[in-house]
Scaffold this motif. Sequence first.
Motif, mmCIF file in Angstrom:
data_model
loop_
_atom_site.group_PDB
_atom_site.id
_atom_site.type_symbol
_atom_site.label_atom_id
_atom_site.label_comp_id
_atom_site.label_asym_id
_atom_site.label_seq_id
_atom_site.Cartn_x
_atom_site.Cartn_y
_atom_site.Cartn_z
ATOM 1 N N VAL A 119 4.685 2.750 -4.883
ATOM 2 C CA VAL A 119 3.243 2.694 -5.451
ATOM 3 C C VAL A 119 2.404 2.331 -4.219
ATOM 4 C CG1 VAL A 119 1.711 1.370 -7.105
ATOM 5 C CG2 VAL A 119 3.939 2.066 -7.683
ATOM 6 N N ALA A 120 1.369 3.077 -4.097
ATOM 7 C CA ALA A 120 0.197 2.641 -3.048
ATOM 8 C C ALA A 120 -0.897 1.548 -3.452
ATOM 9 C CB ALA A 120 -0.644 4.063 -2.870
ATOM 10 N N ALA A 121 -0.873 0.613 -2.598
ATOM 11 C CA ALA A 121 -1.909 -0.341 -2.954
ATOM 12 C C ALA A 121 -2.184 -1.074 -1.600
ATOM 13 C CB ALA A 121 -1.411 -1.255 -3.798
ATOM 14 N N ASP A 122 -3.323 -1.647 -1.259
ATOM 15 C CA ASP A 122 -3.599 -2.312 -0.168
ATOM 16 C C ASP A 122 -3.851 -3.737 -0.678
ATOM 17 O OD1 ASP A 122 -4.822 -3.733 1.962
ATOM 18 O OD2 ASP A 122 -6.748 -2.553 1.786
ATOM 19 N N VAL A 123 -2.817 -4.669 -0.279
ATOM 20 C CA VAL A 123 -2.780 -5.832 -0.973
ATOM 21 C C VAL A 123 -4.051 -6.752 -0.613
ATOM 22 C CG1 VAL A 123 -0.178 -5.888 -1.092
ATOM 23 C CG2 VAL A 123 -1.583 -7.027 1.101
ATOM 24 N N ALA A 124 -4.818 -6.386 0.338
ATOM 25 C CA ALA A 124 -6.100 -6.930 0.843
ATOM 26 C C ALA A 124 -6.996 -6.832 -0.486
ATOM 27 C CB ALA A 124 -6.526 -6.848 2.108
ATOM 28 N N SER A 125 -7.026 -5.828 -1.209
ATOM 29 C CA SER A 125 -7.663 -5.431 -2.332
ATOM 30 C C SER A 125 -7.419 -6.002 -3.617
ATOM 31 C CB SER A 125 -7.953 -3.855 -2.374
ATOM 32 O OG SER A 125 -8.604 -3.358 -3.588
ATOM 33 N N GLU A 126 -8.151 -6.832 -4.250
ATOM 34 C CA GLU A 126 -7.922 -7.452 -5.585
ATOM 35 C C GLU A 126 -7.747 -6.220 -6.695
ATOM 36 O OE1 GLU A 126 -9.229 -11.003 -8.361
ATOM 37 O OE2 GLU A 126 -10.712 -10.167 -7.058
ATOM 38 N N VAL A 127 -8.643 -5.264 -6.509
ATOM 39 C CA VAL A 127 -8.407 -4.005 -7.481
ATOM 40 C C VAL A 127 -7.130 -3.390 -7.335
ATOM 41 C CG1 VAL A 127 -9.360 -1.800 -8.091
ATOM 42 C CG2 VAL A 127 -11.075 -3.647 -7.695
ATOM 43 N N ASP A 128 -6.685 -2.977 -6.167
ATOM 44 C CA ASP A 128 -5.469 -2.521 -5.836
ATOM 45 C C ASP A 128 -4.193 -3.107 -6.244
ATOM 46 O OD1 ASP A 128 -6.707 -0.366 -4.523
ATOM 47 O OD2 ASP A 128 -5.576 -0.438 -2.699
ATOM 48 N N VAL A 129 -4.252 -4.474 -6.197
ATOM 49 C CA VAL A 129 -3.110 -5.428 -6.417
ATOM 50 C C VAL A 129 -3.033 -5.470 -8.025
ATOM 51 C CG1 VAL A 129 -2.387 -7.838 -6.531
ATOM 52 C CG2 VAL A 129 -3.214 -6.922 -4.443
ATOM 53 N N VAL A 130 -4.151 -5.350 -8.822
ATOM 54 C CA VAL A 130 -3.928 -5.502 -10.282
ATOM 55 C C VAL A 130 -3.401 -4.182 -10.624
ATOM 56 C CG1 VAL A 130 -5.590 -5.218 -12.306
ATOM 57 C CG2 VAL A 130 -5.756 -6.977 -10.782
ATOM 58 N N SER A 131 -4.056 -3.194 -10.032
ATOM 59 C CA SER A 131 -3.307 -1.777 -10.362
ATOM 60 C C SER A 131 -1.838 -1.738 -10.105
ATOM 61 C CB SER A 131 -4.223 -0.526 -9.522
ATOM 62 O OG SER A 131 -3.685 0.587 -9.730
ATOM 63 N N LEU A 132 -1.806 -2.192 -8.917
ATOM 64 C CA LEU A 132 -0.017 -2.305 -8.449
ATOM 65 C C LEU A 132 0.842 -2.814 -9.544
ATOM 66 C CD1 LEU A 132 2.274 -2.105 -6.512
ATOM 67 C CD2 LEU A 132 1.738 -4.257 -5.522
ATOM 68 N N PHE A 133 0.378 -4.016 -10.108
ATOM 69 C CA PHE A 133 1.266 -4.661 -11.260
ATOM 70 C C PHE A 133 1.308 -3.851 -12.472
ATOM 71 C CE2 PHE A 133 1.511 -7.856 -7.740
ATOM 72 C CZ PHE A 133 2.539 -8.539 -8.287
ATOM 73 N N GLN A 134 0.132 -3.430 -12.863
ATOM 74 C CA GLN A 134 -0.095 -2.671 -13.965
ATOM 75 C C GLN A 134 0.873 -1.575 -14.045
ATOM 76 O OE1 GLN A 134 -4.362 -2.011 -14.255
ATOM 77 N NE2 GLN A 134 -4.590 -3.866 -15.335
ATOM 78 N N LYS A 135 0.972 -0.857 -12.842
ATOM 79 C CA LYS A 135 1.780 0.378 -12.827
ATOM 80 C C LYS A 135 3.221 0.291 -12.841
ATOM 81 C CE LYS A 135 -1.387 3.437 -10.027
ATOM 82 N NZ LYS A 135 -1.826 3.786 -8.720
ATOM 83 N N VAL A 136 3.631 -1.030 -12.383
ATOM 84 C CA VAL A 136 5.035 -1.554 -12.347
ATOM 85 C C VAL A 136 5.340 -2.028 -13.892
ATOM 86 C CG1 VAL A 136 6.611 -3.383 -11.713
ATOM 87 C CG2 VAL A 136 5.271 -2.184 -10.059
ATOM 88 N N ASP A 137 4.308 -2.543 -14.553
ATOM 89 C CA ASP A 137 4.582 -2.676 -16.020
ATOM 90 C C ASP A 137 4.742 -1.463 -16.812
ATOM 91 O OD1 ASP A 137 3.687 -5.548 -15.570
ATOM 92 O OD2 ASP A 137 1.556 -5.398 -16.326
ATOM 93 N N ASP A 138 3.990 -0.409 -16.450
ATOM 94 C CA ASP A 138 4.169 0.578 -17.338
ATOM 95 C C ASP A 138 5.360 1.714 -16.859
ATOM 96 O OD1 ASP A 138 1.600 0.437 -18.462
ATOM 97 O OD2 ASP A 138 0.575 1.446 -16.899
ATOM 98 N N LEU A 139 5.766 1.552 -15.648
ATOM 99 C CA LEU A 139 6.794 2.530 -15.283
ATOM 100 C C LEU A 139 8.210 1.681 -15.074
ATOM 101 C CD1 LEU A 139 5.037 4.411 -12.248
ATOM 102 C CD2 LEU A 139 5.563 5.271 -14.913
ATOM 103 N N LEU A 140 8.519 0.466 -14.676
ATOM 104 C CA LEU A 140 9.476 -0.293 -14.542
ATOM 105 C C LEU A 140 9.737 -1.370 -15.597
ATOM 106 C CD1 LEU A 140 9.815 -0.379 -10.721
ATOM 107 C CD2 LEU A 140 10.896 1.156 -12.287
#
Length: 248
Positions: free
Chosen positions: A57-78
């Motif tokens: 999963v792509a995400a720039d951890v310095a971006s709050e939006v990206d970090v929230v999206s990262l965890f949401q994708k993991v919620d959905d897929l794993l």
Amino acid sequence: MQNVLIITGGSRGIGAATAKLAAARGYAVCVNYHRSRPAADAVVAEITAAGGRAIAVAADVASEVDVVSLFQKVDDLLGPVTALVNNAGILETQMRVEEMNASRLNRILATNVTGSFLCAREAIRRMSTRHGGRGGAIVNVSSAASRLGAAGEYVDYAASKGAVDTLTIGLSREVAGERIRVNAVRPAFIDTEIHASGGEPGRVDRIKDSIPMKRGGQPEEVASAILWLLSDEASYTTGTFIELAGGR
């Protein structure tokens, strides 16, 4: 229920080694990356070929939006994360503090410090018994630079890792009663590509004679320490640091 691990900066070096070892020990793994998609895909392919479960999963951890999206994708897929390794970190070309500008400092701090805080926040919201979670573990990848200082090379990087150390101590105490353990590893002189980012790919070879063990470390050695801290074998361990610097 399978344990779910997010590894930030998981496409190369310590992150990739940790992803592979975690998958071999039964974790479903999210390999986070910023720009290195081919490298992240290669780690995932190796894990799945061995019968494991992994996504990139792509995400720039310095971006709050990206970090929230990262965890949401993991919620959905794993599924909800039960383990987090805050591994993503950057450094820049070696220089003295008198030569550094604010742009450089802000880039270092945004990734190494803000990113660790944001990822820890999202993990806690899923792990904490206060929020209906079943607990979990966080391991922050700090650096021996936080106590050595990296004078003449990376004082800004060292300072950012000092902040990660403080995060580890404070957060471990904040969430210990919520079944979340927070620990850190402090590697240094590890043979990874990060030294090239500082302009000296051969840095470990140059300084190895000053290391008591007379050699650099390998990413797999750091990964083993991380997996121990995540495991039930470390069930009474929190707010602790494992030094991986060959005796320095």
